[in-house]
Design an enzyme around this catalytic site. Sequence first.
Site, PDB file in Angstrom:
ATOM      1  N   HIS A   5      12.598  -8.571  68.940  1.00  0.00           N
ATOM      2  CA  HIS A   5      13.852  -8.639  69.948  1.00  0.00           C
ATOM      3  C   HIS A   5      15.046  -9.095  69.025  1.00  0.00           C
ATOM      4  CE1 HIS A   5      15.963 -11.585  72.698  1.00  0.00           C
ATOM      5  NE2 HIS A   5      16.285 -10.301  72.974  1.00  0.00           N
ATOM      6  N   HIS A  82      24.526  -9.975  66.668  1.00  0.00           N
ATOM      7  CA  HIS A  82      23.944 -10.886  67.566  1.00  0.00           C
ATOM      8  C   HIS A  82      24.604 -12.152  67.495  1.00  0.00           C
ATOM      9  CE1 HIS A  82      20.504 -13.119  69.723  1.00  0.00           C
ATOM     10  NE2 HIS A  82      21.265 -12.618  70.557  1.00  0.00           N
TER      11      HIS A  82
END
Length: 271
Positions: A5, A82
């Site tokens: 992830h 991110h």
Amino acid sequence: VSGSHDSFSFYIDEASPVGPEQPETVQNFVSVFGTVAKKLMRKWLATQTMNFTSQLGAGIRYFDLRISTKPRDPDNELYFAHGLFSAKVKEGLEEINAFLADHPKEVVFLDFNHFYGMQKYHHEKLVQMLKDTYGNKMCPAIFAHEVSLQYLWEKEHQVLVFYHSPVALEVPFLWPGQMMPAPWANTTDPEKLIQFLQASVTERRKKGSFFISQVVLTPKASTVVKGVASGLRETITERALPAMMQWVRTQKPGESGVNIITADFVELGDF
């Protein structure tokens, strides 16, 4: 297939600006507290500690990728994003390609599922970068159930690229995003997560597409505040890991079973 992830978050750079997808509260927090805030943010945003080569070495074959431009960047460079900007996309793709060249029977899934601040020409640049890096290693989009390892080996394809943008419809080697659904539980509770994963697998993926089970717990704002100094890994992932891994162990692959499983901190818990 096992996946990571936020696969590129290991490269989060504390000196870089805050990524465009962060809510205003985070932007303000960082503008007031500067580097200290970024160090803390890193503990919550870095969901992987291993770089691409190490993840590949550990058996990870699916990568969850989010791409961003930087504001006012004269080079129009593309970055993995991110929370904070991280590595240049080109370098990451080349790192994966080096592994594939050394391991001709290995296959990877690259899932480009979020794009921030990207204009048409940025997409064109990314598509060209994929062509230049992987060329005929990329498998053109067909029905998922036709893609056996035997088929890929015969054709010498090693890369399946999923692209969550209408751009995918114009490029034969881009698989449309809907062929890689990844339902998200959005919970801090391991029991709720497992119920959700079980229900998602039972509803079963449609023939002709892939399917992701995200063994991922999501911190609430209150969790972040309570565990602010320790970070995601200690506060959530390690505590919940045994129950989550137990669920993974009981699964069967195949048409009515699991397909791709993603997790945070893939080096923990014998994932």
